[in-house]
Design a protein around this motif. Sequence first.
Motif, mmCIF file in Angstrom:
data_model
loop_
_atom_site.group_PDB
_atom_site.id
_atom_site.type_symbol
_atom_site.label_atom_id
_atom_site.label_comp_id
_atom_site.label_asym_id
_atom_site.label_seq_id
_atom_site.Cartn_x
_atom_site.Cartn_y
_atom_site.Cartn_z
ATOM 1 N N ILE A 44 27.802 26.965 -16.439
ATOM 2 C CA ILE A 44 27.749 25.500 -16.395
ATOM 3 C C ILE A 44 28.521 24.961 -15.192
ATOM 4 O O ILE A 44 28.052 24.065 -14.479
ATOM 5 C CB ILE A 44 28.287 24.908 -17.705
ATOM 6 C CG1 ILE A 44 27.295 25.177 -18.851
ATOM 7 C CG2 ILE A 44 28.537 23.409 -17.576
ATOM 8 C CD1 ILE A 44 27.851 24.883 -20.228
ATOM 9 N N ALA A 45 29.719 25.514 -14.947
ATOM 10 C CA ALA A 45 30.519 25.058 -13.809
ATOM 11 C C ALA A 45 29.848 25.405 -12.484
ATOM 12 O O ALA A 45 29.808 24.582 -11.560
ATOM 13 C CB ALA A 45 31.915 25.684 -13.877
ATOM 14 N N LEU B 34 31.318 16.264 -10.131
ATOM 15 C CA LEU B 34 31.605 16.336 -11.566
ATOM 16 C C LEU B 34 32.973 16.950 -11.876
ATOM 17 O O LEU B 34 33.240 17.310 -13.017
ATOM 18 C CB LEU B 34 30.501 17.124 -12.283
ATOM 19 C CG LEU B 34 29.142 16.437 -12.346
ATOM 20 C CD1 LEU B 34 28.132 17.302 -13.089
ATOM 21 C CD2 LEU B 34 29.255 15.062 -13.020
ATOM 22 N N ILE B 35 33.829 17.024 -10.889
ATOM 23 C CA ILE B 35 35.186 17.519 -11.157
ATOM 24 C C ILE B 35 35.891 16.625 -12.172
ATOM 25 O O ILE B 35 36.633 17.090 -13.046
ATOM 26 C CB ILE B 35 35.991 17.614 -9.843
ATOM 27 C CG1 ILE B 35 35.446 18.775 -8.994
ATOM 28 C CG2 ILE B 35 37.476 17.810 -10.126
ATOM 29 C CD1 ILE B 35 36.105 18.911 -7.640
ATOM 30 N N TRP B 36 35.637 15.322 -12.081
ATOM 31 C CA TRP B 36 36.254 14.386 -13.027
ATOM 32 C C TRP B 36 35.872 14.712 -14.471
ATOM 33 O O TRP B 36 36.665 14.498 -15.402
ATOM 34 C CB TRP B 36 35.834 12.941 -12.705
ATOM 35 C CG TRP B 36 34.366 12.688 -12.915
ATOM 36 C CD1 TRP B 36 33.362 12.818 -11.994
ATOM 37 C CD2 TRP B 36 33.724 12.294 -14.132
ATOM 38 N NE1 TRP B 36 32.143 12.527 -12.560
ATOM 39 C CE2 TRP B 36 32.332 12.204 -13.871
ATOM 40 C CE3 TRP B 36 34.186 12.005 -15.420
ATOM 41 C CZ2 TRP B 36 31.407 11.843 -14.838
ATOM 42 C CZ3 TRP B 36 33.267 11.632 -16.389
ATOM 43 C CH2 TRP B 36 31.903 11.548 -16.100
ATOM 44 N N ALA B 37 34.641 15.231 -14.661
ATOM 45 C CA ALA B 37 34.185 15.559 -16.014
ATOM 46 C C ALA B 37 35.009 16.704 -16.601
ATOM 47 O O ALA B 37 35.253 16.746 -17.808
ATOM 48 C CB ALA B 37 32.704 15.925 -16.002
ATOM 49 N N VAL B 38 35.430 17.635 -15.753
ATOM 50 C CA VAL B 38 36.300 18.728 -16.201
ATOM 51 C C VAL B 38 37.632 18.164 -16.674
ATOM 52 O O VAL B 38 38.140 18.534 -17.736
ATOM 53 C CB VAL B 38 36.527 19.754 -15.070
ATOM 54 C CG1 VAL B 38 37.483 20.856 -15.535
ATOM 55 C CG2 VAL B 38 35.205 20.352 -14.618
ATOM 56 N N ILE C 295 29.627 20.176 -19.848
ATOM 57 C CA ILE C 295 31.019 20.560 -19.569
ATOM 58 C C ILE C 295 31.905 20.192 -20.745
ATOM 59 O O ILE C 295 32.771 20.973 -21.165
ATOM 60 C CB ILE C 295 31.509 19.884 -18.272
ATOM 61 C CG1 ILE C 295 30.806 20.493 -17.057
ATOM 62 C CG2 ILE C 295 33.027 20.028 -18.123
ATOM 63 C CD1 ILE C 295 31.049 19.752 -15.758
ATOM 64 N N LEU C 296 31.681 19.022 -21.318
ATOM 65 C CA LEU C 296 32.437 18.609 -22.502
ATOM 66 C C LEU C 296 32.168 19.558 -23.663
ATOM 67 O O LEU C 296 33.097 20.015 -24.346
ATOM 68 C CB LEU C 296 32.049 17.185 -22.905
ATOM 69 C CG LEU C 296 32.563 16.713 -24.273
ATOM 70 C CD1 LEU C 296 34.089 16.671 -24.277
ATOM 71 C CD2 LEU C 296 31.985 15.350 -24.625
ATOM 72 N N GLY C 297 30.894 19.883 -23.875
ATOM 73 C CA GLY C 297 30.528 20.713 -25.009
ATOM 74 C C GLY C 297 31.103 22.110 -24.949
ATOM 75 O O GLY C 297 31.457 22.689 -25.980
ATOM 76 N N ILE D 230 37.483 24.058 -12.327
ATOM 77 C CA ILE D 230 37.361 23.305 -11.078
ATOM 78 C C ILE D 230 37.188 24.257 -9.901
ATOM 79 O O ILE D 230 36.389 24.003 -8.979
ATOM 80 C CB ILE D 230 38.592 22.396 -10.870
ATOM 81 C CG1 ILE D 230 38.567 21.246 -11.892
ATOM 82 C CG2 ILE D 230 38.625 21.839 -9.446
ATOM 83 C CD1 ILE D 230 39.827 20.402 -11.904
ATOM 84 N N ALA D 231 37.915 25.386 -9.924
ATOM 85 C CA ALA D 231 37.799 26.368 -8.839
ATOM 86 C C ALA D 231 36.378 26.898 -8.731
ATOM 87 O O ALA D 231 35.845 27.087 -7.618
ATOM 88 C CB ALA D 231 38.773 27.523 -9.071
#
Length: 413
Positions: free
Chosen positions: A27-28, A39-43, A188-190, A235-236
């Motif tokens: 997913i990442a 979408l880093i903010w979503a992490v 990412i949330l899931g 994030i990495a």
Amino acid sequence: MTKDFFSKYGLSFVMVASYFGAGSIFIASDAGVRFGYTLIWAVVGAVALGFMGQDMSARVGIFGSTLTSFMRKKLGRGLSLALSLFLSVGCVLWCLELTAAVGKGLELLFGLEEGMWKPLAYATGGIAMVTGVLDYAKAEKVMTYMMFILLALYVVVAVVSGPAPIELAAGFLPRITSEGALLSAVAILGTTALWPNFFLESTLVKEKGWTKASDIPHVRRDLALGYAVGGIITIAIIVVAAAVLRPAGYTQLDTFLTPGLALEEILGQWARIAFLVGAVAAAFNSIIPIMWTPAYMVMRSLDRDPEGGSNRTFKWIYAAGILLGSLSPIVSEVFGLSVVDMIILFPAYNGVVGLPIAAILLFWAVNSKDEIGAHRNGWKMNVVNSLLVVLSLYAAYRSGPVIFDAIFGGGLS
């Protein structure tokens, strides 16, 4: 030094290990390839929600009993056991995709002939079976060390990837550029707010000796460190995909291992090895805590003490679950599912089935005066937790039919 560290930390690394597996890597990586850094903010948001959910679960364990015990009190022994067994199906599905992922990762890492992932999947289950029946303290150390190894591997690859600083910083600002980006953010949330953790945290806080109100700061400090490590690793991976794969022309990924193979062409063999070793370690690391969950749930539903995982019945339930989860080659043949199909679909099944049920139970427990008294949720925490419930129910409604059609229809088209 080590002893002092594990007296203060460690439990959160078990929780983070459970969610950070093959699905999280895919997913990442996919988010970085398709949407760059956006979408880093979503992490960051998912980590915050995961932290809050775990904090609620910990309070249930400290001020009440466990989430499963709460379920037994409210629903009765029979219904609680039935629900535990129903949810356990999801854990076995997770185990199936994880043993397949480890096998496939080893096949590619060592350049073995295609199809060798199948015997390796069986072997993975055997090793996980032995590791998972160690006493809690030893198992916690194994998973914590592996999480720090993952952190080192992926951060080094991310730094060498040479991300653009301004674009990277902009990724921390919340924004949705398309419906596809929205779905990736929800994914990412899931994969971060993992439902087995809601049951495990409330059980394992007592294994750490955290049993009173004065221990809450210790719990939160532990959660902050564990989720920070998990978030940085995620994030990495996004950074690697955005900085290296996206500019190289990759627009989609065939599997969670594709980034490792692609990195070899761009950064060299060391990057492929680092990525694949990390992917295999992450997948294996997830198996143990996820498969502890059915054993704890069944024992608590029967109102029996698991004795910190040392109980013989607990070990037999755990071993039986691992045995079923090792049969990924057979499931692949019978249902016509590839390793990639299992990696995507089985966690998705848990997102639309297990997560809504667990989120509702947790929301109920943290608002129960009978269970945790004066420590029950305030309105602010209820706003956050209700978001998790609403999002999980929406995801189930939106994605459930598609996921079931794919599982029983021969995989993703």
